[in-house]
Design a protein around this motif. Structure first.
Motif, mmCIF file in Angstrom:
data_model
loop_
_atom_site.group_PDB
_atom_site.id
_atom_site.type_symbol
_atom_site.label_atom_id
_atom_site.label_comp_id
_atom_site.label_asym_id
_atom_site.label_seq_id
_atom_site.Cartn_x
_atom_site.Cartn_y
_atom_site.Cartn_z
ATOM 1 N N ASP A 129 -13.994 -0.009 -2.847
ATOM 2 C CA ASP A 129 -13.103 0.472 -1.782
ATOM 3 C C ASP A 129 -12.082 -0.576 -1.336
ATOM 4 O O ASP A 129 -11.245 -0.293 -0.477
ATOM 5 C CB ASP A 129 -13.931 0.896 -0.556
ATOM 6 C CG ASP A 129 -14.835 2.081 -0.847
ATOM 7 O OD1 ASP A 129 -14.515 2.868 -1.756
ATOM 8 O OD2 ASP A 129 -15.871 2.200 -0.164
ATOM 9 N N LYS A 147 -9.375 -1.927 -2.595
ATOM 10 C CA LYS A 147 -7.938 -1.666 -2.756
ATOM 11 C C LYS A 147 -7.404 -0.799 -1.619
ATOM 12 O O LYS A 147 -6.319 -1.063 -1.097
ATOM 13 C CB LYS A 147 -7.649 -1.024 -4.112
ATOM 14 C CG LYS A 147 -7.760 -1.995 -5.260
ATOM 15 C CD LYS A 147 -7.402 -1.354 -6.581
ATOM 16 C CE LYS A 147 -7.566 -2.374 -7.695
ATOM 17 N NZ LYS A 147 -7.243 -1.816 -8.995
ATOM 18 N N GLU A 148 -8.153 0.225 -1.218
ATOM 19 C CA GLU A 148 -7.723 1.085 -0.116
ATOM 20 C C GLU A 148 -7.687 0.318 1.201
ATOM 21 O O GLU A 148 -6.793 0.503 2.024
ATOM 22 C CB GLU A 148 -8.633 2.316 0.015
ATOM 23 C CG GLU A 148 -8.508 3.307 -1.127
ATOM 24 C CD GLU A 148 -9.372 2.956 -2.340
ATOM 25 O OE1 GLU A 148 -10.194 2.004 -2.269
ATOM 26 O OE2 GLU A 148 -9.202 3.615 -3.377
ATOM 27 N N ILE A 175 -7.195 -2.939 1.511
ATOM 28 C CA ILE A 175 -6.043 -3.845 1.436
ATOM 29 C C ILE A 175 -4.767 -3.095 1.795
ATOM 30 O O ILE A 175 -3.940 -3.601 2.564
ATOM 31 C CB ILE A 175 -5.936 -4.479 0.024
ATOM 32 C CG1 ILE A 175 -7.098 -5.452 -0.192
ATOM 33 C CG2 ILE A 175 -4.592 -5.180 -0.156
ATOM 34 C CD1 ILE A 175 -7.243 -5.921 -1.631
ATOM 35 N N MET A 176 -4.612 -1.909 1.279
ATOM 36 C CA MET A 176 -3.415 -1.115 1.578
ATOM 37 C C MET A 176 -3.373 -0.734 3.067
ATOM 38 O O MET A 176 -2.311 -0.780 3.687
ATOM 39 C CB MET A 176 -3.362 0.140 0.700
ATOM 40 C CG MET A 176 -3.171 -0.154 -0.784
ATOM 41 S SD MET A 176 -1.731 -1.186 -1.149
ATOM 42 C CE MET A 176 -0.423 -0.095 -0.660
ATOM 43 N N ALA A 177 -4.519 -0.376 3.620
ATOM 44 C CA ALA A 177 -4.571 0.052 5.020
ATOM 45 C C ALA A 177 -4.224 -1.079 5.981
ATOM 46 O O ALA A 177 -3.639 -0.836 7.035
ATOM 47 C CB ALA A 177 -5.954 0.614 5.347
ATOM 48 N N LYS A 178 -4.533 -2.301 5.630
ATOM 49 C CA LYS A 178 -4.295 -3.412 6.544
ATOM 50 C C LYS A 178 -3.076 -4.253 6.193
ATOM 51 O O LYS A 178 -2.739 -5.192 6.898
ATOM 52 C CB LYS A 178 -5.545 -4.278 6.683
ATOM 53 C CG LYS A 178 -6.020 -4.944 5.436
ATOM 54 C CD LYS A 178 -7.409 -5.564 5.661
ATOM 55 C CE LYS A 178 -7.521 -6.943 5.093
ATOM 56 N NZ LYS A 178 -7.174 -8.026 5.924
ATOM 57 N N ARG A 179 -2.379 -3.897 5.147
ATOM 58 C CA ARG A 179 -1.241 -4.693 4.667
ATOM 59 C C ARG A 179 -0.192 -4.928 5.759
ATOM 60 O O ARG A 179 0.258 -6.043 5.971
ATOM 61 C CB ARG A 179 -0.616 -4.033 3.450
ATOM 62 C CG ARG A 179 0.567 -4.836 2.901
ATOM 63 C CD ARG A 179 0.985 -4.398 1.545
ATOM 64 N NE ARG A 179 0.059 -5.055 0.602
ATOM 65 C CZ ARG A 179 -0.189 -4.615 -0.620
ATOM 66 N NH1 ARG A 179 0.390 -3.544 -1.061
ATOM 67 N NH2 ARG A 179 -1.007 -5.263 -1.407
ATOM 68 N N LYS A 180 0.200 -3.880 6.482
ATOM 69 C CA LYS A 180 1.252 -4.008 7.500
ATOM 70 C C LYS A 180 0.808 -4.959 8.616
ATOM 71 O O LYS A 180 1.531 -5.884 8.981
ATOM 72 C CB LYS A 180 1.613 -2.637 8.078
ATOM 73 C CG LYS A 180 2.680 -2.705 9.157
ATOM 74 C CD LYS A 180 2.994 -1.338 9.725
ATOM 75 C CE LYS A 180 3.967 -1.446 10.876
ATOM 76 N NZ LYS A 180 4.122 -0.191 11.581
ATOM 77 N N ASP A 227 -1.568 -7.212 8.555
ATOM 78 C CA ASP A 227 -1.738 -8.568 8.028
ATOM 79 C C ASP A 227 -0.396 -9.273 7.929
ATOM 80 O O ASP A 227 -0.280 -10.458 8.245
ATOM 81 C CB ASP A 227 -2.417 -8.530 6.656
ATOM 82 C CG ASP A 227 -3.908 -8.365 6.720
ATOM 83 O OD1 ASP A 227 -4.461 -8.317 7.835
ATOM 84 O OD2 ASP A 227 -4.536 -8.267 5.651
ATOM 85 N N SER A 228 0.613 -8.563 7.470
ATOM 86 C CA SER A 228 1.946 -9.148 7.331
ATOM 87 C C SER A 228 2.485 -9.602 8.696
ATOM 88 O O SER A 228 3.012 -10.718 8.819
ATOM 89 C CB SER A 228 2.908 -8.140 6.698
ATOM 90 O OG SER A 228 4.199 -8.658 6.637
#
Length: 173
Positions: A153, A155-156, A158-163, A165-166
């Motif tokens: 899970d 990858k999902e 990482i995508m969900a928290k990308r914004k 985290d940035s």
């Protein structure tokens, strides 16, 4: 000469009764100590479940650090108390149950470190920490809480928290 011998014997006895860092010697029984650490940690988690502010925070050393699941959560004891107090005041903090715990000690038994698998409202979490033994028993010096994410899970997640985290990471530039 007798006086000199008396002082020498007194010095040797005094020196022999102290450890090299002048701390009192602690009797080490790792089986008993492991049980004490498990009880300490279970009681700490129970204090949160029962929203018992005093019992929960009295187990943290004045210099304790609590690292939570959010990247911004790296709190001193005072900061963590301030964040947590409203939850405790409402009578509902959090409910963490240890499913397993591994406990380790330094050679003289004065420091313990552990990792634990927890059942929480967030699902499976990991906790790890460091305790120090003093004349009053154990005190929690450092605790890290992390959400356990299955590898399939990630990858999902990482995508969900990308914004977020940035945004968070940009504050370090």
């Amino acid at each position: 000469m007798r006086k000199l011998a008396f002082y020498f014997v007194a010095f040797v006895i005094l020196f022999a009764c102290k450890t090299k860092d002048n701390k009192p010697t602690i009797e080490v029984n790792f089986t008993k100590d492991k049980q004490a650490v498990n009880t300490f940690m279970d009681d700490w988690h129970l204090a949160a479940t029962e929203a018992n502010y005093e019992n929960y925070f009295s187990k943290l050393d004045s210099t304790s650090i609590f690292i939570g699941t959010d990247a911004s959560e790296n709190w001193t004891k005072d900061e963590f108390e301030g964040f947590s107090k409203p939850y405790f005041d409402k009578g509902k903090a959090w409910d963490f149950k240890s499913l397993e715990r591994n406990v380790y000690f330094n050679e003289d038994g004065s420091i313990a470190w552990f990792d634990e698998l927890l059942k929480t409202w967030m699902g499976a979490c990991r906790g790890s920490g460091v305790l120090e033994r003093n004349e009053n028993g154990w005190t929690l010096k450092h605790y890290i809480l992390s959400v356990a994410i299955p590898n399939e899970d990630i990858k999902e997640v990482i995508m969900a928290k990308r914004k977020n985290d940035s945004i968070f990471q940009s504050s370090f530039n």
